[in-house]
Design an enzyme around this catalytic site. Structure first.
Site, short mmCIF file in Angstrom:
data_model
loop_
_atom_site.label_atom_id
_atom_site.label_comp_id
_atom_site.label_asym_id
_atom_site.label_seq_id
_atom_site.Cartn_x
_atom_site.Cartn_y
_atom_site.Cartn_z
N ASN A 271 0.64 -1.25 -0.21
CA ASN A 271 -0.18 -0.03 0.19
C ASN A 271 0.90 1.40 0.24
O ASN A 271 0.72 2.32 -0.60
CB ASN A 271 -0.83 -0.11 0.96
CG ASN A 271 -2.09 -1.06 1.01
OD1 ASN A 271 -2.97 -1.37 -0.33
ND2 ASN A 271 -2.73 -1.11 1.78
N HIS A 276 -3.29 2.28 -2.67
CA HIS A 276 -4.39 1.49 -1.94
C HIS A 276 -4.98 0.69 -2.91
O HIS A 276 -5.29 0.09 -2.42
CB HIS A 276 -4.99 1.81 -1.04
CG HIS A 276 -4.85 2.35 0.17
ND1 HIS A 276 -4.61 1.58 1.48
CD2 HIS A 276 -3.62 3.72 0.48
CE1 HIS A 276 -4.02 2.15 2.09
NE2 HIS A 276 -3.72 3.47 1.80
N ASP A 280 -6.07 -3.13 -2.59
CA ASP A 280 -7.02 -3.49 -3.32
C ASP A 280 -6.60 -4.73 -4.38
O ASP A 280 -7.83 -5.78 -4.01
CB ASP A 280 -7.82 -2.80 -3.37
CG ASP A 280 -8.09 -2.04 -2.38
OD1 ASP A 280 -7.68 -1.62 -1.27
OD2 ASP A 280 -8.85 -0.79 -2.33
N GLU A 306 -5.39 -7.63 6.58
CA GLU A 306 -5.01 -8.42 5.46
C GLU A 306 -4.89 -9.97 5.56
O GLU A 306 -3.87 -10.86 5.27
CB GLU A 306 -3.47 -8.09 4.69
CG GLU A 306 -2.22 -8.18 6.31
CD GLU A 306 -2.41 -6.18 6.56
OE1 GLU A 306 -1.52 -6.41 7.21
OE2 GLU A 306 -3.31 -5.79 6.35
#
Length: 391
Positions: A271, A276, A280, A306
């Site tokens: 990230n 992000h 994702d 996660e």
């Protein structure tokens, strides 16, 4: 709740709407504005839910019905209705049945309702007293309850209160059937959590349509409330329910139950380095990779961030570890590419624990998390179980 079960919940609404469409079609012999309007409304409700039926032929037929002009509807309606009727039968998955509990001490009425509600993809359970109903609720997977409040061994309203207090039945559709027609009793039942109140004598066809609608709305609610928005996996609430069912089955059948907690290694750096949006995408891809290494009976859920949790029912520790080893090998070889062309790899660490008799999910998570922590401490990119000896 499994995807197959959700599909069957949607099917309940589909089949009953087709039946109502049949009734409306009979009125087309002497067509008037009411019959045409009824067909238009039912057809539109089918169209709104058509994506959930997971059958493109349904949407195609409904669109053809909606496109017909009023003058053409009487002639073309019946041919398309026959196709819908066929799809209503062939799309049933009888291997995944919906459980309906009918609590009624009038055995004659119970038999009439059981016959009317019977479908190939339904299991109808009957109880003539509260004690029998409680046993069925403990042992069977129930999707809807029909409840008479006047029973020989207890007041049905007390059972209604208990069902609403329990996590496993707090959101079940509960429909009260009663000859008590005073507003006070009806108001009390709604206050206690009843979804509907039908006065006896009840029309079986009207009740059947109402129940199908409740089941379909239950599917909508479950789909929204039990799924993780990002990955589409079951969330913590769904995991807790799946764990309770799996633990009960494991205890009853004496088959092993194993829980694994999986944590993506150094995911924060993904990230931080790539954003992000990329993170994702990585999470979604990891879900696909892990899922492909599991059996159809295994249950994969997102625990948070996660972290993921997997339930292996009927598998011992070596079997669960083998599946995770396979997933880790595939993930380690996967090359992730960012929109800017950066390439990177991802691994995971996992802790695996056997679920002990009567153990709560929180306790098992603590045990599995202990092995996960050791796996991280030993350098990540590995799976540890309670049978591993580490220094």
């Amino acid at each position: 709740m499994a995807i197959e079960t959700l599909h069957n919940l949607y099917q309940q609404g589909f089949k009953e709407r087709v039946r109502v469409l049949e009734d409306a079609g009979r009125r087309l012999r002497d067509p008037g504005p009411d019959a045409l309007a009824a067909i238009r409304r039912i057809t539109h409700s089918l169209y709104v839910s058509s994506d959930a039926y997971d059958n493109p032929d349904v949407k195609k037929i409904i669109l053809a019905l909606e496109a017909m002009k009023d003058g053409d509807l009487p002639a073309g309606f019946h041919a398309l209705l026959v196709e819908l009727q066929a799809l209503a039968v062939t799309s049933e998955d009888v291997s995944k049945k919906i459980g309906i509990l009918l609590i009624e001490d009038d055995l004659f009425l119970a038999e009439i309702l059981k016959k009317r509600l019977a479908e190939a993809n339904r299991d109808i359970y009957t109880a003539d007293r509260v004690s029998v109903a409680e046993k069925i609720l403990r042992e069977k997977d129930i999707a809807l309850v029909l409840l008479d409040i006047v029973l020989p061994d207890a007041d049905g309203r007390d059972l209604l209160v208990r069902m609403r207090e329990r996590f496993t039945s707090s959101s079940l559709p509960i429909v009260v059937l009663s000859a008590k027609n005073d507003p006070g009793t009806q108001t009390e039942c709604f206050a206690l959590g009843a979804d509907a109140y039908f006065l006896k004598p009840v029309d079986p066809s009207t009740l059947a349509m109402a129940l199908a609608s409740y089941l379909q709305r239950t599917a909508d609610y479950i789909k929204r409330s039990s799924r993780d928005f990002l990955t589409g996996l079951p969330n913590r609430e769904a995991l807790a329910q799946a764990f309770a069912r799996a633990r009960a089955l494991s205890s009853r059948t004496k088959v092993p139950l194993v829980l694994a907690i999986v944590d993506i290694d150094r995911f924060k750096s993904v990230n931080d380095l790539y954003g992000h949006h990329v993170g994702d995408q990585v999470l979604r891809r990891i879900c696909v990779i892990i899922s492909r290494s599991l059996r159809a009976s295994d249950f994969l859920a997102r625990w948070g961030g996660e972290e993921f949790v997997i339930l292996f029912l009927g598998a011992d520790l070596p079997s669960a570890r083998l599946a995770l080893d396979k997933a880790l090998a595939v993930l380690s070889a996967e090359v992730f590419v960012t929109p800017n062309g950066n390439r990177f790899h991802v691994t995971f660490s996992a802790g695996v624990a056997q679920v002990k008799e009567g153990e709560a999910i929180e306790e098992t998570i603590v045990h599995a998390d202990r092995f996960l922590y050791r796996a991280k401490a030993l350098g990540r990119n590995r799976i540890l179980t309670e049978t591993d000896r580490t220094t």
